[in-house]
Motif scaffolding. Structure first.
Motif, mmCIF file in Angstrom:
data_model
loop_
_atom_site.group_PDB
_atom_site.id
_atom_site.type_symbol
_atom_site.label_atom_id
_atom_site.label_comp_id
_atom_site.label_asym_id
_atom_site.label_seq_id
_atom_site.Cartn_x
_atom_site.Cartn_y
_atom_site.Cartn_z
ATOM 1 N N TRP A 171 0.817 -1.217 0.000
ATOM 2 C CA TRP A 171 0.000 0.000 0.000
ATOM 3 C C TRP A 171 0.851 1.268 0.000
ATOM 4 C CZ3 TRP A 171 -0.216 -3.933 3.618
ATOM 5 C CH2 TRP A 171 -1.292 -4.811 3.510
ATOM 6 N N SER A 172 1.891 1.295 0.829
ATOM 7 C CA SER A 172 2.732 2.477 0.957
ATOM 8 C C SER A 172 3.823 2.554 -0.100
ATOM 9 C CB SER A 172 3.377 2.509 2.341
ATOM 10 O OG SER A 172 4.300 1.450 2.485
ATOM 11 N N GLY A 173 4.084 1.441 -0.790
ATOM 12 C CA GLY A 173 5.182 1.386 -1.734
ATOM 13 C C GLY A 173 6.505 1.000 -1.111
ATOM 14 N N SER A 174 6.521 0.755 0.205
ATOM 15 C CA SER A 174 7.768 0.474 0.904
ATOM 16 C C SER A 174 8.230 -0.972 0.775
ATOM 17 C CB SER A 174 7.636 0.837 2.385
ATOM 18 O OG SER A 174 6.636 0.054 3.009
ATOM 19 N N SER A 175 7.325 -1.885 0.408
ATOM 20 C CA SER A 175 7.675 -3.296 0.286
ATOM 21 C C SER A 175 7.296 -3.818 -1.089
ATOM 22 C CB SER A 175 6.971 -4.125 1.360
ATOM 23 O OG SER A 175 7.375 -3.730 2.654
ATOM 24 N N THR A 176 8.151 -4.687 -1.631
ATOM 25 C CA THR A 176 7.900 -5.293 -2.937
ATOM 26 C C THR A 176 8.223 -6.776 -2.898
ATOM 27 O OG1 THR A 176 10.130 -4.760 -3.714
ATOM 28 C CG2 THR A 176 8.381 -3.167 -4.199
ATOM 29 N N TYR A 177 7.671 -7.511 -3.856
ATOM 30 C CA TYR A 177 7.961 -8.928 -3.998
ATOM 31 C C TYR A 177 7.944 -9.260 -5.478
ATOM 32 C CZ TYR A 177 7.851 -13.971 -3.428
ATOM 33 O OH TYR A 177 8.146 -15.311 -3.485
ATOM 34 N N TYR A 178 8.928 -10.059 -5.932
ATOM 35 C CA TYR A 178 9.086 -10.387 -7.343
ATOM 36 C C TYR A 178 9.138 -11.881 -7.588
ATOM 37 C CZ TYR A 178 10.514 -5.511 -7.795
ATOM 38 O OH TYR A 178 10.559 -4.137 -7.767
ATOM 39 N N GLU A 179 8.591 -12.297 -8.727
ATOM 40 C CA GLU A 179 8.785 -13.655 -9.196
ATOM 41 C C GLU A 179 10.256 -13.797 -9.591
ATOM 42 O OE1 GLU A 179 9.413 -16.856 -11.725
ATOM 43 O OE2 GLU A 179 9.238 -14.868 -12.633
ATOM 44 N N GLY A 180 10.819 -14.995 -9.366
ATOM 45 C CA GLY A 180 12.251 -15.192 -9.517
ATOM 46 C C GLY A 180 12.831 -14.845 -10.877
ATOM 47 N N SER A 181 12.110 -15.108 -11.955
ATOM 48 C CA SER A 181 12.654 -14.909 -13.295
ATOM 49 C C SER A 181 12.800 -13.442 -13.677
ATOM 50 C CB SER A 181 11.799 -15.641 -14.330
ATOM 51 O OG SER A 181 10.528 -15.038 -14.457
ATOM 52 N N VAL A 182 12.123 -12.545 -12.954
ATOM 53 C CA VAL A 182 12.197 -11.125 -13.292
ATOM 54 C C VAL A 182 12.914 -10.304 -12.228
ATOM 55 C CG1 VAL A 182 10.073 -11.306 -14.628
ATOM 56 C CG2 VAL A 182 9.974 -10.485 -12.266
ATOM 57 N N LYS A 183 13.217 -10.903 -11.088
ATOM 58 C CA LYS A 183 13.905 -10.184 -10.024
ATOM 59 C C LYS A 183 15.280 -9.730 -10.514
ATOM 60 C CE LYS A 183 14.966 -10.416 -5.093
ATOM 61 N NZ LYS A 183 14.907 -11.256 -3.866
ATOM 62 N N GLY A 184 15.574 -8.452 -10.316
ATOM 63 C CA GLY A 184 16.818 -7.880 -10.793
ATOM 64 C C GLY A 184 16.699 -7.224 -12.150
ATOM 65 N N ARG A 185 15.664 -7.556 -12.901
ATOM 66 C CA ARG A 185 15.413 -6.949 -14.211
ATOM 67 C C ARG A 185 14.224 -6.003 -14.193
ATOM 68 N NH1 ARG A 185 13.972 -9.873 -18.628
ATOM 69 N NH2 ARG A 185 12.918 -11.477 -17.368
#
Length: 123
Positions: A53-67
């Motif tokens: 909600w605040s934009g302070s936390s994120t989570y990514y699927e492994g294949s796109v993390k870092g890109r």
């Protein structure tokens, strides 16, 4: 209650970058986790990234993390997906969605969906 409209898709060469935007209207944008999904022809709709909600936390699927990088601007009621180092495998229709569940990854947890925007990565 909430309407979402994606934009920014298009044709890009492998290795290039693209930034998708998702504009929200109605509801209370800042109260939702926002996510990005994609669906390639003949495949299921897959989770890519979520931002709290605040934009302070994120989570990514492994294949796109870092890109890929997800972010949001609550004042503008907009969520973004910055996509770098694009690969041909990234070709798909990209969807944004809104969920009441914190950093949700399942489609069933998202209550509102945009219409999608096409991203095509050429080799």
């Amino acid at each position: 209650q909430v309407q979402l409209v994606e934009s920014g898709g298009g044709l890009v060469q492998a290795g290039g970058s693209l930034r998708l935007s998702c504009a929200a209207s109605g509801g209370t944008f800042s109260s939702y986790t926002m996510g990005w999904f994609r669906q390639a022809p003949g495949k299921e709709r897959d989770f890519l990234a979520a931002v709290s909600w605040s934009g302070s936390s994120t989570y990514y699927e492994g294949s796109v993390k870092g890109r890929f990088t997800i972010s949001r601007d609550n004042a503008k009621k907009t969520v973004y997906l910055q996509m770098n180092s694009l690969k041909s495998e990234d070709t798909a229709v990209y969807y944004c969605a809104a969920a009441a569940v914190y950093l949700a990854t399942r489609t069933a947890n998202y209550n509102y969906w945009g219409q999608g925007t096409q991203v095509t990565v050429s080799s």
